[in-house]
Design a protein around this motif. Sequence first.
Motif, PDB file in Angstrom:
ATOM      1  N   GLY A  18       0.871  -1.268   0.086  1.00 24.42           N
ATOM      2  CA  GLY A  18      -0.085  -0.042  -0.148  1.00 24.42           C
ATOM      3  C   GLY A  18       0.915   1.277   0.002  1.00 24.42           C
ATOM      4  N   SER A  19       2.063   1.155  -0.575  1.00 26.51           N
ATOM      5  CA  SER A  19       3.023   2.404  -0.138  1.00 26.51           C
ATOM      6  C   SER A  19       2.732   3.416  -1.287  1.00 26.51           C
ATOM      7  N   VAL A  20       2.153   3.337  -2.403  1.00 23.95           N
ATOM      8  CA  VAL A  20       1.550   4.329  -3.133  1.00 23.95           C
ATOM      9  C   VAL A  20       0.869   5.318  -2.738  1.00 23.95           C
ATOM     10  N   ALA A  21      -0.167   4.997  -1.844  1.00 21.36           N
ATOM     11  CA  ALA A  21      -0.869   5.986  -1.319  1.00 21.36           C
ATOM     12  C   ALA A  21      -0.621   6.131   0.347  1.00 21.36           C
ATOM     13  N   ALA A  22       0.235   5.422   0.507  1.00 23.31           N
ATOM     14  CA  ALA A  22       0.421   5.501   2.230  1.00 23.31           C
ATOM     15  C   ALA A  22       1.196   6.814   2.513  1.00 23.31           C
ATOM     16  N   ALA A  23       1.042   7.249   3.619  1.00 25.00           N
ATOM     17  CA  ALA A  23       1.871   8.353   4.120  1.00 25.00           C
ATOM     18  C   ALA A  23       3.282   7.937   4.414  1.00 25.00           C
ATOM     19  N   GLU A  24       3.425   6.905   5.165  1.00 28.16           N
ATOM     20  CA  GLU A  24       4.533   6.516   5.366  1.00 28.16           C
ATOM     21  C   GLU A  24       5.330   5.566   4.085  1.00 28.16           C
ATOM     22  N   PRO A  25       6.532   6.026   3.981  1.00 26.69           N
ATOM     23  CA  PRO A  25       7.139   5.204   2.670  1.00 26.69           C
ATOM     24  C   PRO A  25       7.387   3.689   3.269  1.00 26.69           C
ATOM     25  N   VAL A  26       7.354   2.974   2.187  1.00 28.41           N
ATOM     26  CA  VAL A  26       7.622   1.625   2.603  1.00 28.41           C
ATOM     27  C   VAL A  26       9.388   1.340   2.496  1.00 28.41           C
ATOM     28  N   ARG A  27       9.861   0.634   3.389  1.00 28.69           N
ATOM     29  CA  ARG A  27      11.034   0.083   3.914  1.00 28.69           C
ATOM     30  C   ARG A  27      11.628  -0.947   2.915  1.00 28.69           C
ATOM     31  N   ILE A  28      12.529  -0.603   2.046  1.00 30.88           N
ATOM     32  CA  ILE A  28      12.899  -1.644   1.059  1.00 30.88           C
ATOM     33  C   ILE A  28      14.441  -1.922   1.154  1.00 30.88           C
ATOM     34  N   ILE A  29      14.627  -3.408   1.165  1.00 31.24           N
ATOM     35  CA  ILE A  29      16.203  -3.862   1.258  1.00 31.24           C
ATOM     36  C   ILE A  29      16.245  -4.324  -0.284  1.00 31.24           C
ATOM     37  N   PHE A  30      17.222  -3.757  -1.127  1.00 31.38           N
ATOM     38  CA  PHE A  30      17.208  -4.592  -2.498  1.00 31.38           C
ATOM     39  C   PHE A  30      18.515  -5.309  -2.652  1.00 31.38           C
ATOM     40  N   GLU A  31      18.292  -6.637  -2.934  1.00 30.95           N
ATOM     41  CA  GLU A  31      19.380  -7.678  -3.182  1.00 30.95           C
ATOM     42  C   GLU A  31      19.288  -7.815  -4.525  1.00 30.95           C
ATOM     43  N   THR A  32      20.811  -7.802  -4.980  1.00 25.45           N
ATOM     44  CA  THR A  32      21.068  -7.412  -6.485  1.00 25.45           C
ATOM     45  C   THR A  32      22.332  -8.387  -6.752  1.00 25.45           C
ATOM     46  N   ASP A  33      22.404  -9.012  -8.189  1.00 25.11           N
ATOM     47  CA  ASP A  33      23.530  -9.497  -8.534  1.00 25.11           C
ATOM     48  C   ASP A  33      23.970  -8.637  -9.620  1.00 25.11           C
ATOM     49  N   MET A  34      24.166  -7.620  -9.430  1.00 25.79           N
ATOM     50  CA  MET A  34      24.593  -6.328 -10.103  1.00 25.79           C
ATOM     51  C   MET A  34      25.947  -6.884 -10.836  1.00 25.79           C
ATOM     52  N   GLY A  35      25.868  -6.651 -12.103  1.00 24.40           N
ATOM     53  CA  GLY A  35      27.332  -6.644 -12.949  1.00 24.40           C
ATOM     54  C   GLY A  35      27.328  -7.011 -14.173  1.00 24.40           C
ATOM     55  N   ASN A  36      26.513  -8.078 -14.724  1.00 19.23           N
ATOM     56  CA  ASN A  36      26.628  -8.608 -16.130  1.00 19.23           C
ATOM     57  C   ASN A  36      25.575  -8.515 -16.999  1.00 19.23           C
ATOM     58  N   ASP A  37      24.505  -7.832 -16.597  1.00 14.33           N
ATOM     59  CA  ASP A  37      23.527  -7.556 -17.429  1.00 14.33           C
ATOM     60  C   ASP A  37      22.595  -6.220 -16.958  1.00 14.33           C
ATOM     61  N   VAL A  38      21.728  -5.776 -17.648  1.00 11.39           N
ATOM     62  CA  VAL A  38      21.076  -4.412 -17.383  1.00 11.39           C
ATOM     63  C   VAL A  38      19.746  -4.362 -16.439  1.00 11.39           C
ATOM     64  N   ASP A  39      19.201  -5.570 -16.266  1.00 12.59           N
ATOM     65  CA  ASP A  39      18.155  -5.605 -15.354  1.00 12.59           C
ATOM     66  C   ASP A  39      18.333  -4.963 -14.093  1.00 12.59           C
ATOM     67  N   ASP A  40      19.481  -5.159 -13.376  1.00 14.80           N
ATOM     68  CA  ASP A  40      19.585  -4.567 -12.061  1.00 14.80           C
ATOM     69  C   ASP A  40      19.611  -3.241 -11.974  1.00 14.80           C
ATOM     70  N   PRO A  41      20.484  -2.497 -12.880  1.00 14.94           N
ATOM     71  CA  PRO A  41      20.767  -1.056 -12.839  1.00 14.94           C
ATOM     72  C   PRO A  41      19.236  -0.376 -13.198  1.00 14.94           C
ATOM     73  N   LEU A  42      18.429  -0.816 -14.124  1.00 13.17           N
ATOM     74  CA  LEU A  42      17.228  -0.512 -14.183  1.00 13.17           C
ATOM     75  C   LEU A  42      16.281  -0.488 -13.078  1.00 13.17           C
ATOM     76  N   ALA A  43      16.459  -1.681 -12.380  1.00 14.81           N
ATOM     77  CA  ALA A  43      15.368  -1.793 -11.399  1.00 14.81           C
ATOM     78  C   ALA A  43      15.852  -0.751 -10.216  1.00 14.81           C
ATOM     79  N   LEU A  44      17.348  -0.722  -9.967  1.00 11.33           N
ATOM     80  CA  LEU A  44      17.763   0.255  -9.065  1.00 11.33           C
ATOM     81  C   LEU A  44      17.224   1.729  -9.528  1.00 11.33           C
ATOM     82  N   ASP A  45      17.404   1.997 -10.619  1.00  6.33           N
ATOM     83  CA  ASP A  45      16.845   3.273 -11.075  1.00  6.33           C
ATOM     84  C   ASP A  45      15.559   3.588 -10.736  1.00  6.33           C
ATOM     85  N   MET A  46      14.585   2.515 -11.028  1.00  6.31           N
ATOM     86  CA  MET A  46      13.423   2.549 -10.612  1.00  6.31           C
ATOM     87  C   MET A  46      13.143   2.814  -9.082  1.00  6.31           C
TER      88      MET A  46
END
Length: 177
Positions: A18-46
């Motif tokens: 419910g983060s989009v409409a919630a007053a309190e931002p959602v707390r996120i930990i992002f786990e990634t295998d960053m390095g050999n393709d573009v999906d992770d930087p794009l996800a992190l950009d988002m």
Amino acid sequence: MFSKTILSLIASAMLFTGSVAAAEPVRIIFETDMGNDVDDPLALDMLYKAVDRGEITLLGILSSKDTEFSPRYIDMMNTWYGYPEIPVGRVRDGVVLKRDDYARAVCESGLFPRSRRDRDYGDPVTLYRRLLAESPDSSVVVVSVGFSTNLGRLLESRGDRYSPLDGIELVKRKVKS
């Protein structure tokens, strides 16, 4: 395919909490295998853009790929987007891939500054435990787009200076999804 998968993971996590409409931002930990393709930087950009909009708080970014270039690249992105304070974890004795195609090239180019030295990247399990212990109960969303080495090690962890709870109990108490 990757962008649909990543978008679905992040959108589902945000809608589920419910983060989009919630007053309190959602707390996120992002786990990634960053390095050999573009999906992770794009996800992190988002994720950075969701931080900019006040929809989420990005607690930490944990590399699940055992290479020096993955956390360096994450640090470069944190610095570029204006979030050098977001902690970065670097896995040790994890999955090693022979390919660090773009991350290595970008890191070695010297074009982008970093905010941290290699020794400043924390142990992912210790970082997980600290971030979870500091968070309210049932408040953290873990978004994982890589290997599950760090998550597995977190679940196997014992109580420490951050929490007396073992990894499974800490996750049960603090992670919402």
